[in-house]
Structure formats: C-alpha cells, structure tokens
Design a protein around this motif. Structure first.
Motif, mmCIF file in Angstrom:
data_model
loop_
_atom_site.group_PDB
_atom_site.id
_atom_site.type_symbol
_atom_site.label_atom_id
_atom_site.label_comp_id
_atom_site.label_asym_id
_atom_site.label_seq_id
_atom_site.Cartn_x
_atom_site.Cartn_y
_atom_site.Cartn_z
ATOM 1 N N VAL A 46 0.956 -1.185 0.622
ATOM 2 C CA VAL A 46 -0.383 -0.390 -0.539
ATOM 3 C C VAL A 46 0.242 1.073 -0.184
ATOM 4 O O VAL A 46 0.222 2.382 0.209
ATOM 5 N N GLY A 56 4.503 3.278 1.879
ATOM 6 C CA GLY A 56 5.245 3.677 2.871
ATOM 7 C C GLY A 56 6.179 2.638 3.177
ATOM 8 O O GLY A 56 6.262 2.193 4.385
ATOM 9 N N SER A 65 -5.353 -0.769 7.872
ATOM 10 C CA SER A 65 -4.722 0.471 7.174
ATOM 11 C C SER A 65 -4.455 1.451 7.762
ATOM 12 O O SER A 65 -3.671 2.076 7.335
ATOM 13 N N ARG A 66 -5.956 1.816 8.228
ATOM 14 C CA ARG A 66 -5.601 3.441 9.035
ATOM 15 C C ARG A 66 -4.683 2.909 9.744
ATOM 16 O O ARG A 66 -3.909 4.284 9.904
ATOM 17 N N ARG A 79 -0.951 3.816 8.989
ATOM 18 C CA ARG A 79 -1.138 4.673 7.238
ATOM 19 C C ARG A 79 -0.015 6.258 9.099
ATOM 20 O O ARG A 79 -0.162 7.005 8.362
ATOM 21 N N ASN A 80 -0.023 5.309 10.040
ATOM 22 C CA ASN A 80 0.151 6.745 11.351
ATOM 23 C C ASN A 80 1.711 6.366 11.319
ATOM 24 O O ASN A 80 2.992 5.232 11.337
ATOM 25 N N CYS A 108 4.640 3.477 12.915
ATOM 26 C CA CYS A 108 5.463 3.039 11.716
ATOM 27 C C CYS A 108 7.272 3.313 12.203
ATOM 28 O O CYS A 108 7.671 2.044 12.451
#
Length: 154
Positions: A58, A60, A120-121, A124-125, A129
């Motif tokens: 996805v 990143g 996913s949410r 995305r942080n 990560c």
C-alpha cells in the motif's frame, strides 16, 4: 474492533532476510499456521491468488496481504517486521518492511473489510511505523500495535 481482537502475541515476528515476495508470503502463511492453526498451504495459495489480482503493497514500506480461508471462523492477523526491506510491487514502488497479513472466513464480508480498514488506518500513522521499525522484539511490537492509540490512528 481493535487490533488486539485479531492479533495475538504469538502472531508477531521480527524476520531477518527474506529473499523474495513469494518467500515472504510463505513466511506469512507459516506464521498464520503457528499462531492460528490455519493450513499453511491453503493460506499461501489464497495469498498468491489475491496478489495476482493486484499487489497489496500500500506504500510507505507497508504491505497488507490478505486472504479468505474456508476453515476460519473469525478474522485473524499476523504481523511481520522485516529487518531487510524487499520489493513487493507496492503502489509507490518502494520496498516493504512492515507486513500485516489478514485471514478471514470465506463468508465474512463486512468483518474482513472492517479489519482491513483498521489495519490500514493504523499503519498509515508515521509515528507508529517509525516505532515499529526501530524495534525488533516481538513483545514490544505487539504492545505498540495493540495500544489503544494505534487502533484509533487516523
């Protein structure tokens, strides 16, 4: 739903070098077997089939491979942190080092989608990560993933 609902401490691993995307999917399937008792061959087959529809990298450095399995009665997850990022055909063409695999029952429409959205949410942080990338201890990784802030990250 929270990440702790689908992820158990024994489903979190730090993995050394993985040679290919297929080997990563094998590692994910084996981890799902060890943590949740799923058939590793079926899990691998379904993961490869899902990847053929379009890569689940996805961006990143994150990949969210997922599959539906007939033998499951609830959604379960496996988390792998790779020490060496690998090419995963991600949308941003960057290598992947954070992998969260989801396995759901064949008939689980909404629950599977809710779990996928939650993961996913959460991943995305950028702060989460960064913390995941700086830790190699599975128990620390599990704690980071299941802290209430991680599940509510937007």
């Amino acid at each position: 739903m929270q990440l702790a609902d689908i992820l158990s401490p024994n489903a979190v691993q730090a993995v050394g070098k993985v040679s290919s995307k297929k080997r990563l999917l094998q590692t994910l399937a084996e981890a799902a077997k060890a943590a949740h008792g799923v058939c590793a061959d079926a899990a691998l087959s379904h993961l490869i089939e899902r990847e053929s529809l379009g890569p689940t990298g996805v961006g990143g450095g994150v990949a969210l491979p997922h599959a539906r399995l007939p033998a499951l009665d609830r959604v379960v997850g496996v988390f792998l942190r790779l020490e060496q990022p690998i090419d995963f055909d991600a949308v941003d063409r960057k290598p992947v080092d954070i992998v969260f695999g989801l396995f759901a029952p064949e008939a689980s429409g909404v629950e599977h989608l809710k779990a996928l959205a939650l993961v996913s949410r959460s991943l995305r942080n950028p702060s989460l990560c960064a913390k995941l990338r700086s830790n190699g201890d599975p128990s620390v990784l599990y704690t980071l993933l299941t802290e209430p802030e991680a599940s509510q990250a937007a």
